[in-house]
Write a protein that holds these residues in place. Structure first.
Motif, mmCIF file in Angstrom:
data_model
loop_
_atom_site.group_PDB
_atom_site.id
_atom_site.type_symbol
_atom_site.label_atom_id
_atom_site.label_comp_id
_atom_site.label_asym_id
_atom_site.label_seq_id
_atom_site.Cartn_x
_atom_site.Cartn_y
_atom_site.Cartn_z
ATOM 1 N N VAL A 61 0.837 -1.197 0.000
ATOM 2 C CA VAL A 61 0.000 0.000 0.000
ATOM 3 C C VAL A 61 0.872 1.247 0.000
ATOM 4 N N ALA A 62 1.934 1.208 0.801
ATOM 5 C CA ALA A 62 2.832 2.356 0.888
ATOM 6 C C ALA A 62 3.467 2.670 -0.461
ATOM 7 N N GLY A 63 3.793 1.624 -1.214
ATOM 8 C CA GLY A 63 4.349 1.857 -2.539
ATOM 9 C C GLY A 63 3.366 2.565 -3.453
ATOM 10 N N SER A 64 2.107 2.144 -3.407
ATOM 11 C CA SER A 64 1.088 2.806 -4.212
ATOM 12 C C SER A 64 0.865 4.238 -3.749
ATOM 13 N N VAL A 65 0.796 4.430 -2.437
ATOM 14 C CA VAL A 65 0.612 5.779 -1.897
ATOM 15 C C VAL A 65 1.798 6.662 -2.264
ATOM 16 N N SER A 66 3.003 6.082 -2.235
ATOM 17 C CA SER A 66 4.208 6.835 -2.570
ATOM 18 C C SER A 66 4.161 7.358 -3.995
ATOM 19 N N ASP A 67 3.757 6.507 -4.925
ATOM 20 C CA ASP A 67 3.655 6.933 -6.318
ATOM 21 C C ASP A 67 2.489 7.903 -6.533
ATOM 22 N N ALA A 68 1.407 7.713 -5.768
ATOM 23 C CA ALA A 68 0.212 8.520 -5.997
ATOM 24 C C ALA A 68 0.272 9.879 -5.312
ATOM 25 N N ARG A 385 7.363 4.159 -11.852
ATOM 26 C CA ARG A 385 6.779 3.109 -11.020
ATOM 27 C C ARG A 385 7.790 2.570 -10.011
ATOM 28 N N SER A 386 8.807 3.356 -9.751
ATOM 29 C CA SER A 386 9.867 2.887 -8.861
ATOM 30 C C SER A 386 9.369 2.690 -7.431
ATOM 31 N N GLY A 387 8.397 3.483 -7.003
ATOM 32 C CA GLY A 387 7.874 3.346 -5.653
ATOM 33 C C GLY A 387 7.227 2.000 -5.439
ATOM 34 N N ILE A 388 6.331 1.591 -6.327
ATOM 35 C CA ILE A 388 5.654 0.311 -6.161
ATOM 36 C C ILE A 388 6.611 -0.840 -6.421
ATOM 37 N N ALA A 389 7.563 -0.678 -7.347
ATOM 38 C CA ALA A 389 8.547 -1.740 -7.599
ATOM 39 C C ALA A 389 9.395 -1.987 -6.362
ATOM 40 N N SER A 390 9.846 -0.911 -5.715
ATOM 41 C CA SER A 390 10.611 -1.035 -4.484
ATOM 42 C C SER A 390 9.762 -1.663 -3.390
ATOM 43 N N ALA A 391 8.500 -1.262 -3.310
ATOM 44 C CA ALA A 391 7.614 -1.801 -2.280
ATOM 45 C C ALA A 391 7.398 -3.294 -2.467
ATOM 46 N N VAL A 392 7.184 -3.735 -3.705
ATOM 47 C CA VAL A 392 6.977 -5.156 -3.968
ATOM 48 C C VAL A 392 8.211 -5.958 -3.559
ATOM 49 N N ASN A 393 9.400 -5.473 -3.945
ATOM 50 C CA ASN A 393 10.624 -6.194 -3.590
ATOM 51 C C ASN A 393 10.824 -6.247 -2.084
#
Length: 455
Positions: A61-68, A385-393
């Motif tokens: 969620v944080a990755g999505s929020v970070s990008d958004a 999309r680096s925020g969500i990519a980092s979050a997924v990893n």
């Protein structure tokens, strides 16, 4: 680096430093926590896994929020929440209260590392990005020196509770830098967050982890085990299915169509599961089995940390120039060999001859692995999309550690004695080697890697 890039790098380092610092302190403090609050190995497992459950689920969620909504906003929210939870942990009257506070701390920690790495990947590129990630790795990993040293001294000389209060200092420094930096976030006005997906992911992971931790005590035939296990698996499956249909998924499955991203995350599962298992087992056994103090047990892995700090930046630069595949293959296999050296530990204990060689070999392998692994995964995805990519990893890494710790009682045979310690070393080695083989078969060097000039 430009002045702005240096500023960004220091904010990223300090923001992530908090989460790394807490992880090392927790392992050192586990025996003292269970002695004061009770519960033995079960309490120790839950203290670690309560944090990892919310971290692993909400980091997406944080990755999505970070990008958004912006990296800086997310980072600031994470820092404040982490500080408040640390105060609650220090004041915990019971094991149950501590475990709940750790879950809250994990939720706040979910907002730290992805936003920090996203700041780097959106401000650096090419060989400079590899070098920046290497510096970030080396500096944040210095928490592995500060944490065991200060945390161990506080556990031995005062109380484990005080060990969690040192988070306040890097949190305060980062908030000051964020306030003075004048950064402006880029936000997507039509962004939406899949909170239902987050709930399904959290409850699914929680149910399965509960069953894995409690199974050695209740048995597979108990409804208290197989019901939450089955329900957790169903909820997690519904989470995956939902991600295929929701407009703004917190786990974009299309990312896994990129070869280096998918292969890198499979390797991450093996490698970080092994690291979490090894990190907890070594520190706890050296206190409870070998009789070392918390300070000495925490400092046992100091050679590993020093090697990582000394060479991560250089390896990150070389990975940016030559590509990550060689490093991601040799590094984990080297760590596997280091884990097998722990089989020399015996009842006639000697740190210098039985543990130190393993720590040195582990450190060499870790230095070869971390920066190239991060660069390979994040470099395969566009900066937008680096925020969500980092979050997924990061979620993959934390969930891997979550499962490894949940299976700890099964791996060691119910008690962390010498035989259990040896079994854990063998499982650690097998996971590390599997990570190296996965990297060799799955990772491909970018075509421009050899042509990128060193930073």
């Amino acid at each position: 680096m430009s002045t702005t890039q240096r500023f960004v790098l220091w904010i990223a380092i300090l923001g992530s430093f908090v989460a790394f610092l807490d992880g090392t302190i927790v392992n050192v403090a586990l025996p003292a926590i269970s002695d004061e609050l009770g519960g033995g190995l079960r309490t120790q497992q839950w203290v670690v896994d309560a944090y990892l459950i919310t971290l692993g689920a909400l980091i997406l969620v944080a990755g999505s929020v970070s990008d958004a909504y912006g990296r800086v906003l997310v980072l600031r929210i994470g820092l404040i929440g982490f500080g408040v939870a640390s105060l609650a942990i220090a004041a915990a009257p019971t094991a149950e209260f501590l475990i709940v506070a750790r879950a809250v701390q994990g939720a706040a920690g979910a907002f730290l590392v992805p936003s920090s790495l996203a700041l780097i990947t959106s401000n650096f590129s090419g060989g400079a990005q590899g070098r920046a990630i290497g510096i970030w790795t080396a500096m944040t990993t210095s928490a592995m020196i500060v944490g065991p040293l200060i945390g161990g001294l506080l556990v031995d000389l005062a109380s484990w509770r005080l060990a969690f209060l040192i988070n306040v200092f890097p949190i305060g420094a980062t908030l000051v830098l964020l306030a003075r930096g004048g950064f402006r976030d880029t936000r997507q006005p039509d962004a939406s967050i899949d909170w239902l997906g987050a709930a399904l992911c959290t409850l699914g992971l929680g149910g399965m982890v509960y069953a894995l931790i409690e199974q050695p005590h209740l048995g597979w035939s108990s409804p208290a085990i197989w019901v939450p296990l089955l329900l957790g698996a169903v909820l997690f499956a519904l989470f995956i299915l939902r991600q295929r249909r929701v407009r703004s998924p917190i786990l974009p499955l299309d990312l896994f169509r990129v070869r280096n991203f998918s292969a890198g995350n499979i390797a991450t599962t093996f490698i970080y599961g092994a690291l979490a298992l090894n990190g907890m087992v070594v520190v706890v056994y050296l206190q409870e089995g070998a009789g070392l103090s918390a300070t000495l047990a925490g400092l046992a892995s100091l050679p590993t940390t020093i090697l990582l700090i000394l060479f991560s930046s250089r390896v990150g630069t070389l990975s940016g120039r030559w590509g990550p595949r060689l490093f991601m293959t040799v590094g984990p296999i080297t760590m596997g060999a280091g884990a097998l050296l722990l089989l020399t530990v015996s009842t006639d204990f000697s740190y210098w001859w039985q543990v130190l060689p393993s720590m040195v070999v582990l450190g060499a392998g870790l230095a070869l692995t971390v920066a190239p692994l991060t660069s390979a995964i994040l470099g395969s995805i566009g900066p937008e999309r680096s925020g969500i990519a980092s979050a997924v990893n990061n979620a993959v890494a934390r969930v891997a550690g979550l499962i490894a710790i949940a299976l700890l009682a099964t791996i060691v045979g119910g008690a962390l004695d010498l035989d259990g310690f040896h079994r854990a070393a063998i499982v650690t080695a097998a996971l590390m080697i599997a990570g190296g083989i996965t990297s060799f078969l799955g990772i491909r060097n970018p075509e421009t890697a050899a042509d990128t000039p060193p930073a």
